[in-house]
Write an enzyme that holds these catalytic residues in place. Structure first.
Site, PDB file in Angstrom:
ATOM      1  N   GLU A   1      48.856  45.873  45.806  1.00 32.28           N
ATOM      2  CA  GLU A   1      49.922  45.319  46.959  1.00 32.28           C
ATOM      3  C   GLU A   1      50.734  44.153  46.448  1.00 32.28           C
ATOM      4  OE1 GLU A   1      50.674  45.719  50.363  1.00 32.28           O
ATOM      5  OE2 GLU A   1      51.935  43.996  50.104  1.00 32.28           O
TER       6      GLU A   1
ATOM      7  N   CYS B   1      55.137  56.732  56.857  1.00 36.73           N
ATOM      8  CA  CYS B   1      55.560  56.089  58.034  1.00 36.73           C
ATOM      9  C   CYS B   1      57.407  56.868  58.371  1.00 36.73           C
ATOM     10  CB  CYS B   1      55.677  54.613  58.379  1.00 36.73           C
ATOM     11  SG  CYS B   1      56.291  53.906  57.100  1.00 36.73           S
TER      12      CYS B   1
END
Ligand code: SAH
Length: 473
Positions: free
Chosen positions: A336, A412
Site C-alpha cells: 500500500e 471500483c
C-alpha cells in the site's frame, strides 16, 4: 447532423443509457444528448443547452412518458443533492443497470468472452447503509446553524434533517453540534471568505460494535466551550471517540492531516466477518459494512485458498482484504502506498493475533517488481484492489511474469477493469467468473470481483495496453 441543432432547441427523445454521474443518455437523429435527471426508459422533452462536436447537453423540461422503472425518490432532496444520482430508479432496475454496465464494458473494451457472470449482490434493505458521514456546516440568512449539503456549485448549504443512506443516529449527532454552536455563537466556516471555524461534522459508526466517532473538522487549532460539547456528545450511546481534525487550507478536500482527540480514543473498532479493524478518522475503510463482507467473501471464494498458498494483496489499504484472507492462507503480503494505512494494517494484524501477514509501504508497481527481481518472491494467488485508475501496466507485466495460478481483481471502476482484463487475457490469463456487489445503492457506482486463471502456456512476449478508457466511460 449537429448542424441541424442549435442551442435552446426543444427536442423529444427516449433515454436509453445512464452516464457515469447518473445523467440520462439518448439520441435524437443519431446525435447523442446527455440530460441530467432523466432515467432509462423515460421519453422526455429537453432543451439543448450546450453543443459539442459529437454530443450535446440538454435540460430536462418535461417527462412525456415516465420510465416504467421510475419510482418516487424517498428523499425530497435527492435531485438537488446529487449524492444519490439514481434514487428514482426502482432498486432492482438499479442492480440490473449496474450488472449490464459491467458486462457491456468487459465485452466491448476488454473483449472478454466465455465467462460466468454471477448475479449481482444487492442489499435487502438499501437504506441507512453508510458507516461514514461528512456534513458541511453553514448558516441561514436568519443566522440559524444548518447542516446538510452544498447546493450545486455554490457555497450555500441546503439543510437536511435526515439522509436516508446514513445511519439514523447522525440526526441526533448533528442536532447536538448545531445546538452547541447556536448556544455559544460558534461560527461555521465560510468557504468563499475562508473565515469561521466549523467546516464539517465527520462521523463514523461501527455497524457491529455500535461504537461512535464524532470528529469536527475545523479551520483553527481548538474550539471554544470544548467541555460543553464533549459533555453533550459523550451521553450518546456508543460514543467512543470525540476528535478534532485541523484543516486550515483553502481547499474543498474535507479532512486535514492532523487529528486531536478530545475525549475517548482516537479511533473506533468495527468488524468484517471475524476480523476486527481499528479505524481512525484518516483511515480508508469501506463505507458499506454489510456489502463489504459479501464483497470480501466473494474475493475469498475466488482466491480458492486451502491453507498452503502465498498471497499478494496489492493496494491493501489498512489490510482489510489481507487479514480477511490470512486465516485461509499460508502467508499474505500486503502492499500500500500510504504509510499510515500500513501502520493501521500492522496494528490490525496484531489486534487479531494474525502472524502470517507482512506489509510493505510503496507503489505496488515498484514494490512487486523489486521484490520479484531481488528476492524472487512467489505468489499462488494475487489480489488487486486498485483505485479508479486501475493497475499500472508495469504491475500487470510483473504479475504475468510471476505467473500465479489465480488473480482476483477487485474493482471500483468497470472501465479500467475492462482495460486491465484485456491485458491479462492477452498475456496468459482467462477470465472465469465475475460478480458485482452493490456497495453504493442509489448511486451509479458498482464494485466487481473477477477471477482469472492462468492458461496452460506462459506468454513469450507482452501485448501493450492500447485502449484509452476515457473513450468508453
Ligand atoms: N483493499 C483495501 C483498499 C482499497 S482502496 C480495502 O478494501 O479497504 C485502494 C488503495 O490503493 C488505497 O488505500 C490507496 O491508498 C492505494 N493506492 C493507490 N495507488 C497505489 C499504488 N500505486 N500502489 C499501492 N497502493 C496504492
Amino acid at each position: 447532423m449537429k448542424e441541424s441543432f442549435k442551442k435552446n432547441d426543444m427536442v423529444t427523445l427516449e433515454i436509453t443509457d445512464l452516464g457515469s454521474s447518473g445523467e440520462g443518455i439518448g439520441k435524437v437523429d443519431g446525435f447523442t444528448l446527455f440530460v441530467k435527471d432523466a432515467l432509462i426508459g423515460d421519453v422526455i422533452q429537453a432543451k439543448i443547452i450546450k453543443l459539442k462536436k459529437n454530443y450535446g447537453y440538454g435540460r430536462l423540461m418535461e417527462i412525456l412518458t415516465p420510465s416504467p422503472s421510475r419510482v418516487e425518490a424517498r428523499c425530497p432532496q435527492a435531485r438537488a443533492c446529487g449524492g444519490c444520482q439514481i434514487q428514482p430508479l426502482a432498486y432492482e432496475k438499479q442492480l440490473e443497470y449496474k450488472e449490464n454496465k459491467v458486462k457491456e464494458l468487459l465485452e466491448r473494451v476488454g473483449k472478454v468472452q466465455d465467462y460466468v457472470m454471477e448475479p449481482i449482490i444487492g442489499m435487502k434493505e438499501p437504506w441507512y447503509y453508510r458507516n461514514k458521514a461528512q456534513f458541511p456546516v453553514g448558516k441561514t440568512k436568519e443566522g440559524e446553524i444548518v447542516t446538510g449539503f452544498y447546493a450545486g456549485r455554490t457555497h450555500s448549504i441546503i439543510p437536511v434533517e435526515e439522509c436516508f443512506i446514513q445511519h439514523s443516529l447522525n440526526q441526533e449527532l448533528m442536532a447536538i453540534v448545531r445546538q452547541w454552536m447556536q448556544a455559544y455563537d460558534v461560527q461555521p466556516y465560510n468557504e468563499a471568505s475562508h473565515t469561521g471555524l466549523v467546516r464539517h461534522i465527520f462521523t463514523r459508526i461501527g455497524k457491529y460494535t455500535g461504537e461512535v466517532m464524532v470528529c469536527l473538522v475545523i479551520n483553527g487549532k481548538k474550539i471554544p466551550k470544548e467541555a460543553e460539547l464533549v459533555e453533550c456528545l459523550k451521553k450518546v450511546p456508543g460514543m467512543t471517540s470525540i476528535c478534532l481534525n485541523i484543516n486550515r487550507e483553502k481547499t474543498n478536500v474535507i479532512l486535514g492531516s492532523t487529528v486531536k482527540c478530545l475525549w475517548g480514543q482516537p479511533y473506533i473498532t468495527d468488524k468484517i466477518g471475524d476480523i476486527a479493524y481499528r479505524i481512525s478518522p484518516l483511515s480508508f475503510f469501506q463505507v458499506n459494512p454489510i456489502q463489504t463482507q459479501k464483497l470480501y467473501s466473494t474475493a475469498l471464494e475466488y482466491a480458492g485458498l486451502t491453507g498452503n498458498e502465498t498471497v499478494w494483496d496489492l493496494y491493501c489499504g489498512i489490510g482489510t482484504i489481507s487479514l480477511f484472507l490470512a486465516k485461509s492462507a499460508k502467508k499474505v503480503y500486503g502492499v500500500e502506498i500510504v504509510p499510515e494505512a500500513i501502520d493501521d494494517a500492522k496494528e490490525n494484524a496484531q489486534l487479531n493475533g494474525i502472524e502470517n501477514a507482512e506489509f510493505f509501504v510503496g507503489k505496488a508497481e515498484e514494490v512487486l517488481p523489486e521484490q520479484y527481481e531481488k528476492n524472487g518472491v512467489y505468489a499462488d494467488v494475487i489480489v488487486v484492489d486498485p483505485p479508479r485508475k486501475g493497475c499500472d501496466e508495469k504491475l500487470l507485466q510483473c504479475m504475468v511474469q510471476m505467473a500465479p495460478k489465480r488473480i482476483v481483481y477487485v474493482s471500483c471502476d468497470p472501465a479500467t477493469l475492462a482495460r486491465d482484463l484485456g491485458f491479462l487475457e492477452a498475456n496468459g490469463y482467462k477470465v472465469e467468473k465475475v460478480r458485482c456487489t452493490d456497495m453504493f445503492p442509489h448511486s451509479t457506482h458498482v464494485e466487481s470481483v473477477v477471477l482469472l486463471e492462468k492458461r496452460k502456456k506462459k506468454p513469450d512476449s507482452y501485448v501493450d495496453l492500447t485502449v484509452d478508457v476515457e473513450d468508453y466511460r
